[in-house]
Design an enzyme around this catalytic site. Structure first.
Site, PDB file in Angstrom:
ATOM      1  N   HIS A  29       1.117  11.030  -5.883  1.00 10.88           N
ATOM      2  CA  HIS A  29       1.617   9.663  -6.114  1.00 10.88           C
ATOM      3  C   HIS A  29       0.481   8.658  -6.289  1.00 10.88           C
ATOM      4  O   HIS A  29       0.686   7.605  -6.873  1.00 10.88           O
ATOM      5  CB  HIS A  29       2.598   9.234  -5.020  1.00 10.88           C
ATOM      6  CG  HIS A  29       1.995   8.849  -3.715  1.00 10.88           C
ATOM      7  ND1 HIS A  29       1.937   9.702  -2.630  1.00 10.88           N
ATOM      8  CD2 HIS A  29       1.432   7.690  -3.303  1.00 10.88           C
ATOM      9  CE1 HIS A  29       1.374   9.084  -1.612  1.00 10.88           C
ATOM     10  NE2 HIS A  29       1.048   7.854  -1.996  1.00 10.88           N
ATOM     11  N   ASP A  60       3.561  16.667  -3.192  1.00 15.33           N
ATOM     12  CA  ASP A  60       2.776  15.452  -3.428  1.00 15.33           C
ATOM     13  C   ASP A  60       1.269  15.714  -3.350  1.00 15.33           C
ATOM     14  O   ASP A  60       0.517  14.960  -2.748  1.00 15.33           O
ATOM     15  CB  ASP A  60       3.194  14.347  -2.453  1.00 15.33           C
ATOM     16  CG  ASP A  60       2.717  12.962  -2.892  1.00 15.33           C
ATOM     17  OD1 ASP A  60       2.343  12.789  -4.069  1.00 15.33           O
ATOM     18  OD2 ASP A  60       2.701  12.052  -2.040  1.00 15.33           O
ATOM     19  N   SER A 132      -3.380   7.096   1.472  1.00 13.53           N
ATOM     20  CA  SER A 132      -2.766   8.274   0.872  1.00 13.53           C
ATOM     21  C   SER A 132      -3.796   9.199   0.254  1.00 13.53           C
ATOM     22  O   SER A 132      -4.667   8.764  -0.488  1.00 13.53           O
ATOM     23  CB  SER A 132      -1.766   7.859  -0.212  1.00 13.53           C
ATOM     24  OG  SER A 132      -0.659   7.228   0.353  1.00 13.53           O
TER      25      SER A 132
END
Length: 183
Positions: A29, A60, A132
């Site tokens: 992402h 992911d 992230s």
């Protein structure tokens, strides 16, 4: 030194190098919708171009390749041996604050993620934008998870994909791209 900043033309996150020849892991992402990929190493002064090798949308995970060099890299640890209450550190770039480190306590294991897979480590630190893709590192200095998400409207709740699930995903991506490297 194996931790990196990962940027596109529309977003920024974190990642880490998994091999001396420049394979980088981040969350898929982080790269979503971007037209270019760039990486800033801990030792580097300038962003270097990265090339997408492949990704696993369900878990992911994305793999980026940066130009060959003898990079410092991080190794994975078996996440099946983790225990609730164990301390670790989350490394990343929360809100653009490069190469930040937060001490965490593992609050729970096998939490279900947005993909409905019970593959996530719950930690007592929120993961902000920019965290992230960064590593969750054990007190032994090895990657036990990949920082992934936080619950909306919550404080001190973060989730990292367990390293065993990450390694399986990474090896699948390498295999699908006919690369002989395995983690």
């Amino acid at each position: 030194p194996g931790v990196v900043s990962v940027g596109t033309d529309i977003s920024q996150g974190s990642g880490f190098i998994i091999s001396s020849d420049g394979y980088v892991i981040t969350n898929a992402h982080v790269l979503s919708g971007g037209k270019l990929i760039r990486v800033l190493t801990y030792e580097g002064q300038n962003w270097i171009p990265g090339e997408l090798v492949g990704y696993d949308e369900t878990m992911d995970i994305a793999i980026i390749k940066i130009p060959d060099k003898n990079y410092d890299y991080l190794e994975f640890e078996d996440s099946s041996k983790l225990q609730v209450g164990e301390k670790a550190i989350a490394i990343g770039n929360p809100l653009g604050l490069s190469f930040s480190v937060s001490e965490v306590i593992i609050s729970a294991l096998k939490r279900e993620g947005p993909n409905n897979v019970p593959a996530y480590i719950q930690i007592d630190v929120p993961l902000n934008r920019g965290n992230s893709g960064g590593p969750l590192v054990s007190k032994r200095g090895k990657v036990i998870g990949i920082n992934n998400f936080k619950l909306q409207n919550s404080e001190n709740l973060g989730f990292a994909l367990e390293s065993n699930f990450a390694v399986e995903s990474i090896n699948t991506i390498f295999s699908a791209n006919n690369l002989t490297i395995r983690i």
